[in-house]
Structures are given as structure tokens and as C-alpha cells.
Design an enzyme around this catalytic site. Structure first.
Site, PDB file in Angstrom:
ATOM      1  N   ASP A   7       0.773  -1.300   0.103  1.00  0.00           N
ATOM      2  CA  ASP A   7      -0.024   0.044   0.009  1.00  0.00           C
ATOM      3  C   ASP A   7       0.824   1.262   0.042  1.00  0.00           C
ATOM      4  OD1 ASP A   7      -2.032   1.826   0.351  1.00  0.00           O
ATOM      5  OD2 ASP A   7      -2.727   1.133   2.310  1.00  0.00           O
ATOM      6  N   MET A   8       0.805   2.074  -0.913  1.00  0.00           N
ATOM      7  CA  MET A   8       1.645   3.282  -1.219  1.00  0.00           C
ATOM      8  C   MET A   8       1.251   4.267  -0.021  1.00  0.00           C
ATOM      9  SD  MET A   8       3.253   2.248  -3.835  1.00  0.00           S
ATOM     10  CE  MET A   8       4.371   3.637  -3.837  1.00  0.00           C
ATOM     11  N   ASP A 101      -3.313   2.516  -5.667  1.00  0.00           N
ATOM     12  CA  ASP A 101      -1.921   2.681  -4.725  1.00  0.00           C
ATOM     13  C   ASP A 101      -2.102   1.099  -3.893  1.00  0.00           C
ATOM     14  OD1 ASP A 101      -4.080   2.951  -3.034  1.00  0.00           O
ATOM     15  OD2 ASP A 101      -3.001   4.548  -1.780  1.00  0.00           O
ATOM     16  N   GLU A 102      -2.869   0.225  -4.442  1.00  0.00           N
ATOM     17  CA  GLU A 102      -2.579  -1.101  -3.557  1.00  0.00           C
ATOM     18  C   GLU A 102      -2.895  -2.214  -4.306  1.00  0.00           C
ATOM     19  OE1 GLU A 102      -5.920  -1.567  -0.397  1.00  0.00           O
ATOM     20  OE2 GLU A 102      -6.025   0.478  -0.610  1.00  0.00           O
TER      21      GLU A 102
HETATM   22 MG   LIG Z   1      -2.337   3.884   0.312  1.00  0.00          MG
END
Ligand SMILES: [Mg+2]
Length: 343
Positions: A7-8, A101-102
Site C-alpha cells: 500500500d503506497m 495504490d494497493e
Molecule cells: Mg495507500
């Protein structure tokens, strides 16, 4: 099974900092600048003031008067996302990207799963200048919980024994699949944590919450058999709402606006655009009617979405009493990008 959830961290805000390093270590919110705007992503400095995603911008500003607000850019985050996750895919493990983003990776068979995850994390930071949190566990549910435990740049491993302990202390709102409405109903029953949820019988959960109820029964026991499915794609995104029968056009208009706002927010957050807008109504006799329109360009943003939904609603609605109104967007494109070249 070794499942890794990556996860960013504060993704949109981190990309903005990458593009404008002067924003580094400043309280930053990405989102709508107008008075009705909402925070899409807050930097960690902003989070210290209590600013968080989905919060109205005016509230964020009152919590953090020095807040720097940057408007959400179209296309840019999708481009970065493609590069980062394209890179992660090169390791050769099954990967299922679940949002901009995941992603989940099934790294079963890796010689040293924890070392592999750490390499990925380090390389993403080195190559793209972006921080990413990792959660490693034996299923998707716990891997996602793990990645969230030590953000930013966290790395958490949850084994079976620890998993059961963690779930017990988990507030129900943190259990994947429990939305706001379900959480409210559970709270009415006195259920606030995983430990409370463990007390409920399978049949009771099934009767009360349907298929999701049986899933909850399993999850809270650390059981999640979902596989990492690389090709899985979301088909539509939207909201549906039931209410006491009414024919008030003002009410419908207000609900459509709210649906457009929520749907546009979710789409932006997930980096999805869509070409087809659908409005659904259910009359007091339970007749369902839908009307859709497909556009040559993606419909983006709350205003455009509301405008098109309202036009569809007006052509569909004949003045009868309604009990349900839905708005959805389909023909989706994930990680949409306008091919901006900047990285
Ligand atoms: Mg994130």
C-alpha cells in the site's frame, strides 16, 4: 500461503511532493479547493493535525490553518501507479491490483518471503522515490491489516497465532467488508470489536447480513480463502439508496448530488474513470427501471457526473412515488492516464 499486501503511503500527496519537492515535510492535502471540496489524500504532516481523507476541506483547514491544498491532478497518479506496479509485477508473482495504490501479491514459494517484501519496498523507494507499506500474512484479510499497522514505510508480519489476537482487538470499522451501515447495525447490537463479533453465531450473521455475514464469521476467525486474482476487475462503481416512498423532486435532486459526490470521490481515490452513467429507480410497486448513457470521453468529477445523472433521471422519472435511487458508473478504465511524461 504467503500473501503480501502493498500500500503506497499517502499516495497522491507523495506524488505531489515528488513533483514539487518544496512541499516536503509540509502539511499538505490533495483534493478539491472549492468550499464543498473534500480531502482525497493528506500528507503525514497534515494527519498530525487530524486531517484525513474524505474530510471536507473547510474542516481540514480549520484543524490545520497552515494546510497547503493542491488540487487533484487528472491522469498523473495513474501514470505513476502504472510504473510502480508494473515494476512489482516483474518479480514474477501473481499480483492483483485492487486500487490505484494497493495490490496483493501471492509470493508463496519465495525462498524468504519477508526478505523479498523488504527488497520490493526498498527498490520502490530507490527507483521511484515513493514510500510503501507492506503487510505479510497467510491470507488477504490479515495481509491488509498488517500493511496498515505501521504506516508509513511499515513492514509487518502476522502469523496465525498473532492474527487471532489482533483481530480480537480490532474495531469493527477496520474489518474489511463492514461498511458504515453494517457497522451502525452491529453497534446497535453491542458489537464493537472483533472479540464481540466472535460471540455471534454463523446462522445469526447469515440471517442478519446475508453472504457478507458468513464472510464476517470466517474473517473474525482469521479465515479468508480468497485467492490473489490478477485479472480481476471492478465492473461498476456507485451508490444505491432506499428511503421511505416519496415523489419529492427536490429530495431526489439532493440525493443524486450526494451520490455524484460520493461516487466521484471514490473514483478519484481509486484512480478509475468510466464512460457509462446509469441511473436506477425503484417505484413503490417495486418496479425497477434503469437508464444509461455512454460517452465518448470519460465522465469525471462530481459536477459532470451529477449533470449527466440528472438528465438521465429526468428522462426516466414520470412523477410516481419512489423508494430507491441509484447512480453508477461502468465501462471503467483503471489507472487512467493522459499519457503525461514526467517521470
Ligand atoms: Mg495507500
Amino acid at each position: 500461503m504467503d500473501i503480501l499486501h502493498v500500500d503506497m503511503d499517502a499516495f497522491f500527496a507523495s506524488v505531489e511532493i515528488l513533483l514539487n519537492p518544496a512541499l516536503k515535510n509540509k502539511p499538505l492535502a490533495v483534493g478539491g479547493r472549492n468550499p464543498s471540496g473534500i480531502v482525497t489524500t493528506a500528507s503525514y504532516e497534515a494527519r498530525k493535525y487530524g486531517v484525513h481523507s474524505a474530510m471536507p476541506m473547510f474542516m481540514a483547514k480549520s484543524l490545520c490553518p497552515n494546510l497547503i491544498v493542491v488540487p487533484t491532478r487528472k491522469g498523473v497518479y495513474g501514470e505513476v501507479s502504472r510504473k510502480v506496479f508494473g515494476y512489482l509485477e516483474h518479480y514474477g508473482y501473481k499480483m492483483e491490483q485492487v486500487s490505484i495504490d494497493e495490490a496483493y501479491l501471492d509470493i508463496t514459494g519465495a525462498k524468504d518471503p519477508a526478505a523479498l517484501a523488504k527488497t520490493m519496498q526498498r527498490e520502490v523507494a530507490r527507483r521511484f522515490g515513493l514510500s510503501m507499506s507492506c503487510g505479510l500474512s497467510y491470507n488477504k484479510f490479515l495481509a491488509k491489516i498488517a500493511s496498515d499497522m505501521d504506516k508509513p514505510a511499515g513492514f509487518t508480519v502476522i502469523d496465525e497465532a498473532r492474527g487471532r489476537e489482533i483481530i480480537k482487538d480490532l474495531p469493527i470499522s477496520k474489518i474489511h467488508g463492514i461498511g458504515k451501515k453494517t457497522a451502525a447495525r452491529l453497534r446497535e447490537l453491542g458489537i464493537h470489536t472483533g472479540a464481540d463479533l466472535l460471540l455471534l453465531e454463523r446462522d445469526f450473521l447469515k440471517e442478519s447480513f446475508g453472504k457478507m455475514g458468513t464472510e464476517l464469521y470466517d474473517r473474525v476467525r482469521g479465515v479468508d480463502l480468497r485467492l490473489v486474482e490478477p485479472g480481476r476487475k471492478r465492473k461498476s462503481i456507485g451508490t444505491e439508496e432506499t428511503f421511505p416512498e416519496t415523489r419529492s423532486r427536490a429530495f431526489f435532486k439532493e440525493r443524486l448530488m450526494e451520490s455524484a459526490r460520493q461516487t466521484a470521490f471514490l473514483m478519484e481515490k481509486k484512480g478509475i474513470v468510466g464512460y457509462t452513467v446509469t441511473v436506477k429507480i425503484k417505484t413503490r410497486d417495486f418496479d425497477t427501471h434503469t437508464k444509461s448513457k455512454t460517452f465518448p470521453e470519460p465522465v469525471e468529477g462530481e459536477k459532470a457526473l451529477y449533470r449527466e445523472a440528472k438528465a438521465l433521471f429526468d428522462s426516466l422519472y414520470g412523477g410516481e412515488k419512489l423508494r430507491l435511487l441509484g447512480l453508477s458508473v461502468s465501462a471503467l478504465e483503471e489507472n487512467y492516464s493522459r499519457q503525461l511524461r514526467f517521470l
